[in-house]
Design a protein around this motif. Sequence first.
Motif, short mmCIF file in Angstrom:
data_model
loop_
_atom_site.label_atom_id
_atom_site.label_comp_id
_atom_site.label_asym_id
_atom_site.label_seq_id
_atom_site.Cartn_x
_atom_site.Cartn_y
_atom_site.Cartn_z
N ILE A 284 0.85 -1.19 0.00
CA ILE A 284 0.00 0.00 0.00
C ILE A 284 0.89 1.24 0.00
O ILE A 284 1.74 1.42 0.89
CB ILE A 284 -0.93 0.01 1.22
CG1 ILE A 284 -1.73 -1.30 1.27
CG2 ILE A 284 -1.88 1.21 1.18
CD1 ILE A 284 -2.54 -1.46 2.55
N ARG B 165 1.10 5.53 -0.36
CA ARG B 165 0.36 6.79 -0.26
C ARG B 165 1.32 7.95 -0.45
O ARG B 165 2.55 7.80 -0.30
CB ARG B 165 -0.33 6.90 1.10
CG ARG B 165 0.65 7.14 2.25
CD ARG B 165 0.02 7.99 3.33
NE ARG B 165 0.94 8.23 4.44
CZ ARG B 165 0.67 9.03 5.46
NH1 ARG B 165 -0.47 9.67 5.52
NH2 ARG B 165 1.55 9.21 6.43
N TRP C 29 4.28 3.81 8.42
CA TRP C 29 4.38 4.44 7.10
C TRP C 29 5.83 4.86 6.91
O TRP C 29 6.32 5.75 7.61
CB TRP C 29 3.46 5.65 7.00
CG TRP C 29 2.00 5.33 6.81
CD1 TRP C 29 1.00 5.49 7.70
CD2 TRP C 29 1.40 4.78 5.62
NE1 TRP C 29 -0.20 5.07 7.16
CE2 TRP C 29 0.02 4.64 5.88
CE3 TRP C 29 1.89 4.39 4.37
CZ2 TRP C 29 -0.88 4.13 4.94
CZ3 TRP C 29 1.00 3.89 3.44
CH2 TRP C 29 -0.36 3.76 3.72
N LEU D 194 -9.45 -2.04 1.39
CA LEU D 194 -8.88 -1.70 0.08
C LEU D 194 -9.93 -1.67 -1.02
O LEU D 194 -9.60 -1.34 -2.16
CB LEU D 194 -7.76 -2.68 -0.27
CG LEU D 194 -6.59 -2.73 0.71
CD1 LEU D 194 -5.52 -3.71 0.23
CD2 LEU D 194 -5.98 -1.35 0.91
N LEU E 29 -7.76 -1.89 7.19
CA LEU E 29 -7.90 -0.99 6.03
C LEU E 29 -8.70 -1.70 4.95
O LEU E 29 -8.35 -2.82 4.55
CB LEU E 29 -6.53 -0.58 5.50
CG LEU E 29 -5.63 0.19 6.47
CD1 LEU E 29 -4.30 0.54 5.80
CD2 LEU E 29 -6.32 1.45 6.98
N TYR F 273 -3.16 4.69 -2.28
CA TYR F 273 -4.14 5.45 -1.49
C TYR F 273 -4.18 6.86 -2.04
O TYR F 273 -3.15 7.56 -2.08
CB TYR F 273 -3.72 5.44 -0.02
CG TYR F 273 -4.68 6.16 0.91
CD1 TYR F 273 -5.96 5.64 1.16
CD2 TYR F 273 -4.32 7.34 1.55
CE1 TYR F 273 -6.84 6.28 2.01
CE2 TYR F 273 -5.18 7.99 2.42
CZ TYR F 273 -6.45 7.46 2.64
OH TYR F 273 -7.31 8.10 3.48
N THR F 274 -5.33 7.32 -2.47
CA THR F 274 -5.43 8.55 -3.26
C THR F 274 -5.93 9.75 -2.46
O THR F 274 -6.16 10.81 -3.05
CB THR F 274 -6.35 8.33 -4.47
OG1 THR F 274 -7.65 7.93 -4.00
CG2 THR F 274 -5.78 7.27 -5.39
N SER F 275 -6.12 9.61 -1.17
CA SER F 275 -6.59 10.73 -0.36
C SER F 275 -5.42 11.38 0.37
O SER F 275 -4.47 10.70 0.76
CB SER F 275 -7.62 10.23 0.67
OG SER F 275 -7.93 11.25 1.61
N PRO G 35 -4.51 7.45 6.64
CA PRO G 35 -5.24 6.30 7.17
C PRO G 35 -4.47 5.68 8.35
O PRO G 35 -3.28 5.37 8.23
CB PRO G 35 -5.30 5.34 5.99
CG PRO G 35 -4.08 5.66 5.19
CD PRO G 35 -3.80 7.13 5.40
N ASP H 178 -11.09 5.30 -2.04
CA ASP H 178 -9.81 5.99 -1.85
C ASP H 178 -8.61 5.11 -2.22
O ASP H 178 -7.49 5.61 -2.26
CB ASP H 178 -9.67 6.43 -0.39
CG ASP H 178 -10.55 7.63 -0.06
OD1 ASP H 178 -10.93 8.34 -1.01
OD2 ASP H 178 -10.86 7.84 1.12
N TYR H 179 -8.85 3.83 -2.44
CA TYR H 179 -7.75 2.92 -2.79
C TYR H 179 -7.87 2.50 -4.25
O TYR H 179 -8.95 2.11 -4.71
CB TYR H 179 -7.76 1.68 -1.90
CG TYR H 179 -7.45 1.98 -0.46
CD1 TYR H 179 -6.13 2.04 -0.01
CD2 TYR H 179 -8.46 2.22 0.46
CE1 TYR H 179 -5.84 2.31 1.31
CE2 TYR H 179 -8.19 2.50 1.78
CZ TYR H 179 -6.87 2.56 2.21
OH TYR H 179 -6.59 2.84 3.52
#
Length: 462
Positions: free
Chosen positions: A51, A53, A242, A187, A185, A222-224, A228, A191-192
Amino acid sequence: MAPPQASSIPGRLLKALQSINSSAPRLIASPTAVGSNANPGASRRASVAIIIRLRPEDSPPGGNAASPTSSAAASASTSPFAQALPLPGSPTVAAAAAATSEVSASDKAAYPPAQKDVKQQLERFFEQDWVKRPGTTAEILFIKRATRATDKWSGHVAYPGGRHEPDDEDSRYTAMRETWEEVGLDLAEDDYLSVGALDDREITTSLGKRLLMILSPHVFLYTSPETPVPELQESEVASAHWIPIDLLTAPAARYDSVSVDISTRLAPKNAFARAALKLLVGGMQFKCILLPNEPIATGALPSPQAVVPNAPLKLWGLTLGMTLDLLSSMSLPTDAAASKGSTKSGDLSTYPHAVAALPQDKGALFAPSMASIFPRFSYPDINALIWIFGFRYRRTLKQSPTDSARVNWAGMSIGSYYAAVRRALVVAVVLRALTALGGLGWLGWTLRKRLQSRRTARALAL
């Protein structure tokens, strides 16, 4: 609006995701199941979710403060995967379906033809102003597995994922279901973006002699701009992190090694055999990348004896291999050209491995070679024997991992390398045994000569 600069991390990431979206992953057939009642397509396949982001420059690295979480948040009763749901279309090309006739139909179905919509979504996402700002940071979600005596990968840095279940539609569904169960999460949310898949990976025994399982890595974006925060299943996951991609690449990456006692793997139940193996072949060391230990979510506290405050996480082995697969897609032709002009060894795949980190000059590679996951042994003569027997391995290294004609570069290189390791260990053990026998014979002969000399001297004295 123009896309991000190609040489920046976001620009490299866009290139990599587009390549993953338009390329067919190399699929590997499931290992033959053991037992008459075994399901060859279920328990011997697994999937993980990589994932990614992009964190805006004004957003804190961890979003909300890290805090212990409850596994109830990720229980099966609240899981969106409790019933089969329509999943976002997987965006890889149909050639993957023909990669091998031995791959199950459900696995092939996970890789339908590339969808133009995904490519357009990627382009629109990376054209946003907050994505292109200099302070935006690209990050990957890693987890640290919980400490469990029954878990072979206990305490390791990994991606969320797990074994394929009989009811799973395909390998991507497995990655999505396991991600929900382990880190909470979903998916399948808007947003994914399901980008595609990397090549299947082989999980083998310690020296690569037997294939245990096939692992399928699936990539999600992740497009926001919001952060998260995972909710962890404490029995499976100790913490979530992260990690900025910058810290995985030159010049910021820091390198170390992980020592592995091979004797405990080859002879786990025989103390005498373990002692003999440790004496004869020593230990193994794997290269690793050090990651900051700053969790955004934590589960149950580890056992007191395992606590090392703020100790860096070590990314190595199988997870490092999948990470390097992703990073290799982010490399540019200029990286290879620059590395040729470097006077230092900037490639950890050089055998024996470079001891130092990547050079901090303009000739440094963007990321280590995917062959950096292979170990060194503590005895120099074993490393020399591996080099002698590793001509096939070195020939494989010269082939391009992105060559469309290849079947499975990672599998070929792992197989050829560990074949050389097995030969080297056999020869080393035989040579050590012969040396020991020769030493004992020489010692016995020397003692006998001395005794004879003393008897002769006594006889002459009388």
